[in-house]
Design a protein around this motif. Sequence first.
Motif, short mmCIF file in Angstrom:
data_model
loop_
_atom_site.label_atom_id
_atom_site.label_comp_id
_atom_site.label_asym_id
_atom_site.label_seq_id
_atom_site.Cartn_x
_atom_site.Cartn_y
_atom_site.Cartn_z
N PHE A 147 0.21 15.15 -1.66
CA PHE A 147 -0.78 16.05 -2.24
C PHE A 147 -0.08 16.97 -3.23
CE2 PHE A 147 -2.48 15.67 2.27
CZ PHE A 147 -3.46 14.74 1.94
N ARG A 148 -0.81 17.34 -4.26
CA ARG A 148 -0.32 18.34 -5.21
C ARG A 148 -1.50 19.18 -5.65
NH1 ARG A 148 4.54 18.83 -7.48
NH2 ARG A 148 5.15 16.74 -6.80
N ASP A 149 -1.35 20.49 -5.49
CA ASP A 149 -2.45 21.42 -5.79
C ASP A 149 -3.70 21.06 -4.99
OD1 ASP A 149 -0.82 22.79 -7.65
OD2 ASP A 149 -1.36 21.35 -9.22
N GLY A 150 -3.49 20.61 -3.77
CA GLY A 150 -4.60 20.33 -2.86
C GLY A 150 -5.24 18.97 -3.01
N ALA A 151 -4.84 18.19 -4.02
CA ALA A 151 -5.48 16.89 -4.29
C ALA A 151 -4.49 15.75 -4.08
CB ALA A 151 -6.02 16.86 -5.72
N PHE A 152 -5.03 14.57 -3.88
CA PHE A 152 -4.21 13.36 -3.74
C PHE A 152 -3.40 13.15 -5.02
CE2 PHE A 152 -4.53 8.51 -4.33
CZ PHE A 152 -3.29 8.28 -3.74
N ASP A 153 -2.08 13.07 -4.88
CA ASP A 153 -1.18 12.87 -6.01
C ASP A 153 -0.97 11.36 -6.20
OD1 ASP A 153 0.83 12.80 -7.90
OD2 ASP A 153 2.08 14.32 -6.93
N GLU A 154 -1.86 10.78 -6.99
CA GLU A 154 -1.86 9.32 -7.17
C GLU A 154 -0.57 8.83 -7.82
OE1 GLU A 154 -4.45 6.13 -9.74
OE2 GLU A 154 -5.56 7.60 -8.52
N LYS A 155 -0.07 9.56 -8.79
CA LYS A 155 1.14 9.14 -9.49
C LYS A 155 2.32 9.06 -8.53
CE LYS A 155 4.12 10.32 -13.42
NZ LYS A 155 4.34 11.29 -14.54
N ALA A 156 2.49 10.08 -7.70
CA ALA A 156 3.59 10.08 -6.74
C ALA A 156 3.42 8.96 -5.71
CB ALA A 156 3.67 11.44 -6.04
N PHE A 157 2.19 8.72 -5.31
CA PHE A 157 1.94 7.67 -4.32
C PHE A 157 2.29 6.30 -4.88
CE2 PHE A 157 -1.03 5.01 -1.68
CZ PHE A 157 -0.40 5.25 -0.47
N ARG A 158 1.96 6.05 -6.12
CA ARG A 158 2.31 4.77 -6.74
C ARG A 158 3.84 4.61 -6.81
NH1 ARG A 158 -1.86 1.97 -9.13
NH2 ARG A 158 -3.83 3.09 -9.37
N ARG A 159 4.54 5.68 -7.10
CA ARG A 159 6.00 5.62 -7.13
C ARG A 159 6.56 5.36 -5.73
NH1 ARG A 159 8.54 10.31 -10.95
NH2 ARG A 159 10.38 9.00 -10.62
N LEU A 160 5.93 5.96 -4.73
CA LEU A 160 6.35 5.74 -3.35
C LEU A 160 6.17 4.28 -2.94
CD1 LEU A 160 7.32 6.95 -0.62
CD2 LEU A 160 4.90 7.34 -0.07
N VAL A 161 5.04 3.70 -3.31
CA VAL A 161 4.77 2.29 -2.98
C VAL A 161 5.83 1.39 -3.63
CG1 VAL A 161 3.18 0.37 -3.41
CG2 VAL A 161 2.30 2.57 -2.57
N ASP A 162 6.13 1.61 -4.90
CA ASP A 162 7.13 0.79 -5.60
C ASP A 162 8.51 0.94 -4.95
OD1 ASP A 162 5.40 -0.32 -7.46
OD2 ASP A 162 5.80 1.20 -8.99
N TRP A 163 8.87 2.18 -4.64
CA TRP A 163 10.18 2.45 -4.03
C TRP A 163 10.30 1.76 -2.68
CZ3 TRP A 163 11.67 6.36 -0.14
CH2 TRP A 163 13.07 6.54 -0.05
N GLN A 164 9.24 1.79 -1.89
CA GLN A 164 9.25 1.12 -0.60
C GLN A 164 9.46 -0.38 -0.75
OE1 GLN A 164 9.16 2.23 2.54
NE2 GLN A 164 9.10 4.38 1.96
N ILE A 165 8.72 -1.00 -1.63
CA ILE A 165 8.83 -2.45 -1.82
C ILE A 165 10.21 -2.82 -2.36
CG2 ILE A 165 7.89 -4.44 -3.05
CD1 ILE A 165 5.14 -2.99 -2.97
N ASP A 166 10.69 -2.04 -3.33
CA ASP A 166 12.00 -2.32 -3.91
C ASP A 166 13.13 -2.20 -2.89
OD1 ASP A 166 10.79 -2.71 -6.35
OD2 ASP A 166 11.32 -0.73 -7.16
N ASN A 167 12.89 -1.43 -1.83
CA ASN A 167 13.94 -1.20 -0.83
C ASN A 167 13.73 -1.96 0.46
OD1 ASN A 167 16.08 1.07 -1.60
ND2 ASN A 167 14.14 1.55 -2.62
N GLY A 168 12.88 -3.00 0.43
CA GLY A 168 12.85 -3.95 1.53
C GLY A 168 11.76 -3.80 2.56
N SER A 169 10.83 -2.86 2.37
CA SER A 169 9.72 -2.76 3.32
C SER A 169 8.87 -4.02 3.25
CB SER A 169 8.87 -1.52 3.02
OG SER A 169 9.63 -0.33 3.21
N LYS A 170 8.45 -4.53 4.41
CA LYS A 170 7.78 -5.82 4.48
C LYS A 170 6.26 -5.74 4.48
CE LYS A 170 11.55 -8.18 4.53
NZ LYS A 170 11.94 -8.91 3.29
N ALA A 171 5.72 -4.56 4.66
CA ALA A 171 4.28 -4.31 4.57
C ALA A 171 4.13 -2.80 4.44
CB ALA A 171 3.53 -4.83 5.79
N LEU A 172 2.92 -2.35 4.12
CA LEU A 172 2.66 -0.92 3.93
C LEU A 172 1.41 -0.52 4.70
CD1 LEU A 172 3.16 -0.77 0.05
CD2 LEU A 172 4.86 -0.18 1.79
#
Length: 293
Positions: free
Chosen positions: A13-38
């Motif tokens: 969250f940022r300023d009380g709202a869903f931070d979509e940009k950060a979430f997309r970066r988190l998803v990419d980082w997870q996949i790039d580092n070997g997570s097998k599902a989300l």
Amino acid sequence: MFSGSIPALATPFRDGAFDEKAFRRLVDWQIDNGSKALVPCGTTGEASTISNAEHHRVVEVCIEQAAGRVPVIAGCGSNDTRNALLHMNFAEKAGAAAGLCVAPYYNRPSQAGLIAHFSFLAENSDLPIVLYNVPSRTVTDIEDETVVELVRKFPKQIVAIKDASGDLSRVADHRMGLDHDFCQLSGNDELWLPHSAAGGAGCISVTANVAPALCAEFHEAIAANDLVKARKLNDRLFPLHYAMFSDASPAPVKYALSRVHDWFSEDVRLPLCNASDESRKQVDEALEIAGLI
């Protein structure tokens, strides 16, 4: 159906709202580092304090950003059976691989009520179901006999369980009660190693939010039966497992993510508060032991 390190994603969250940009970066980082599902919109995703519209947007963004690289198990739990079905229908249309369905909380249904709840979901949606048993939060325990009855009744629909009961004997109890393979995932990071030894396929993890590469390597060591390496990695991760619950979750994991990535805010929604000073100290020490800062 699922295996390996599977993070229960924090919702930024940022300023009380869903931070979509950060979430997309988190998803990419997870996949790039070997997570097998989300897993979006689980307990760690603060599903209890996001609206249905936000819930569906988080799931939608996760599936969009994953883009088929790993399966998405969408959080679909509710203490209102029809609202859980609403989440499942949306997740199915959005392209989720399964829905994570927690035992209904607060209203404390009986075992008969749990069977009726999960049967209703299985009968009214084609989305595969991952049962989620976490009695420390829901008060209601999905007992072994109930799990076996549900899986026997819907063998193609109820495909897995996230077991956060803390009772390792359940892995064998579930396996012995069924005549086919059933995907069992640990819901407790600190029990991941013995859960796997008992027959578990992986972990829906809080720690993997901040240490995806280490958690993926840990599971690979388990899968290769390299117990020396697995124990060494487990020791490195163990302080972090406990630090993630040094204050009301997910405040510690969000603080940890903010220490690792400057684009991730530690903000949580009321009634939760940001991690306490003592929690921050414990998280920082655990991050150093894990070699993440």
